[in-house]
Design a protein around this motif. Sequence first.
Motif, short mmCIF file in Angstrom:
data_model
loop_
_atom_site.label_atom_id
_atom_site.label_comp_id
_atom_site.label_asym_id
_atom_site.label_seq_id
_atom_site.Cartn_x
_atom_site.Cartn_y
_atom_site.Cartn_z
N GLY A 1 0.72 -1.29 -0.05
CA GLY A 1 -0.14 0.26 0.00
C GLY A 1 0.97 1.35 0.03
N VAL A 2 2.03 1.28 0.83
CA VAL A 2 2.86 2.38 0.87
C VAL A 2 3.46 2.35 -0.60
CG1 VAL A 2 4.90 3.34 1.86
CG2 VAL A 2 3.24 2.21 3.25
N LEU A 3 4.08 1.36 -1.25
CA LEU A 3 4.62 1.53 -2.36
C LEU A 3 3.76 1.85 -3.58
CD1 LEU A 3 6.93 -1.58 -2.73
CD2 LEU A 3 7.39 0.71 -2.59
N MET A 4 2.47 1.73 -3.44
CA MET A 4 1.47 2.25 -4.64
C MET A 4 1.52 3.62 -4.65
SD MET A 4 -1.82 -0.49 -4.79
CE MET A 4 -2.36 0.04 -3.27
N GLY A 5 1.69 4.26 -3.46
CA GLY A 5 1.56 5.79 -3.22
C GLY A 5 2.89 6.49 -2.99
N GLY B 1 3.82 -2.46 -5.80
CA GLY B 1 2.98 -2.33 -4.63
C GLY B 1 1.66 -3.26 -4.58
N PHE B 2 0.97 -3.12 -5.92
CA PHE B 2 -0.17 -3.82 -5.97
C PHE B 2 0.06 -5.57 -6.20
CE2 PHE B 2 -2.87 -6.18 -9.15
CZ PHE B 2 -4.08 -5.90 -8.51
N VAL C 1 7.32 5.92 -11.09
CA VAL C 1 5.75 5.77 -10.56
C VAL C 1 5.18 4.33 -11.14
CG1 VAL C 1 3.81 7.01 -10.65
CG2 VAL C 1 5.65 8.42 -10.61
N ILE C 2 5.18 4.22 -12.31
CA ILE C 2 4.65 2.98 -12.89
C ILE C 2 5.27 1.75 -12.29
CG2 ILE C 2 4.22 1.42 -14.90
CD1 ILE C 2 4.03 4.13 -16.50
N GLY C 3 6.58 1.75 -12.15
CA GLY C 3 6.87 0.36 -11.54
C GLY C 3 6.81 0.36 -10.04
N VAL D 1 -3.00 6.68 -9.26
CA VAL D 1 -1.63 7.39 -8.90
C VAL D 1 -0.68 7.61 -10.01
CG1 VAL D 1 -0.36 5.29 -8.37
CG2 VAL D 1 0.14 7.39 -7.17
N ILE D 2 -0.92 6.45 -10.98
CA ILE D 2 -0.03 6.57 -12.19
C ILE D 2 -0.59 7.82 -13.05
CG2 ILE D 2 0.40 5.65 -14.49
CD1 ILE D 2 0.45 3.02 -12.86
#
Length: 448
Positions: free
Chosen positions: A20-24, A189-190, A182-184, A93-94
């Motif tokens: 969750g942290v990595l996604m954002g 994270g997902f 950002v995409i990576g 976020v992307i």
Amino acid sequence: MDDKPGMAEKFAFFSGVWGGVLMGASSGFLLLYLTDIVGLGAAAVGTLMLVARVADGASDPIMGYLVDHLPPTRWGRFRPYVLVGAVLCVCCVIALFVVPALLPDALVALWITYLLWGLLLDLFQIPMTSLVPAMSADQGARGQLAAIVGVTGLFAAALATGLTLPVVNLLGGGTRGWLTYVIGSAILGFCLVVVMVLRVRERVVPLSPERYRLSDVRRVFFSGRAVPILLLSKVSVQAASGALTAAMPYFFLYYIGDTVYLSAAAFVMAIPMVAGAVAVPVLARRAGAKPLYVASLGVSITGLAALMAVPPDPVPVLACFAVTGVGLGGAVSLSLVLLAELTDYTEWKHGFRTEASLAAMTSFATKAGGGVGGGLLAYTLALTGYRSGGVAQSEETLDGILMAQSLVPAGIGLVGALAFLLYPISGEVAREASRRLAERRTAVVESA
């Protein structure tokens, strides 16, 4: 039935929090990206962050009510919706970084994307937060889960803060480097969130199958001091944390003059954060969550305020960030313990569980606090003459950056600490609520 998650399940929960942290992770650098890469003015972006986050936060109570009333599935009341929300959040976020870079009218496009992101973020954060009280009714187990959230969330955020700019530069810098990063990070994270959804269990179910009404939510929120005070405190703490994180790139790039120390500060904060997040919930089992929460906030406020007094040299500056990390680690871990205690207290007093509605309070605090913190930073920069584009700044602007890194988050955090002194749920009250609910569950099982 075993009420305590095993090691494998805790590890899966850990991976989901990390994911969750990595996604954002990149969202904490959105202000820097928009001012120095896209070229937008600091005041314009600050207005967007402040207005949009507070406005979309107003929908959180309704979203919490909807999540609590979504149909249960054989996978649980919250896990399937964590997965759906994660998919939508990754896309948003992307888009936050892609849309302003590709469309000619960046500010208008950004308003639309930012508002949409705030709304869809609820679908992930609210059921995710609801898992802590739903995974176990055992106070010790909840403390461990809260510690996992605190340690993982803060350490992952610190790691992201320390690595984002070096990784972006390694990827070529500029728009291309940012978008690749950002995409990576969002996709990675997902994948970690998927691991959590597949492995954790929801053990705590409502005593009554009846669903509460919107009028019941109003009664829970306003029939006593507990919810409003915790909400005010959490908004203040999140605003302080948001201002602290958003100011760090500017502080080390312009005030200290070397972004290498940004990475050092992130890692220097990370170890004390982990120590605080692990130790403070353990201490709270004896002393209660309330006094330890206030003490943790006091430690972080002291560390931030001390930045105004030390010279702009790496060693004393990093020492201040280390002290701040101890307090933040304890406060973040205890915030989830407090939320779980409030969930039990609400069911004891009112007869129904409201995990998602109360978790919506955390979502609102995160968004409103982030908007206030980011907005105050942007306005401080604008008022002290900050110039976009990565150019040299004036002495007045450098003083403003120091204030934005120190006194602004310290002052906001002080408001949260003072408000929380009035919080009515002591450790004794929380234990009484847990004991009474356990007695009710035993009676329900015996009568079945």
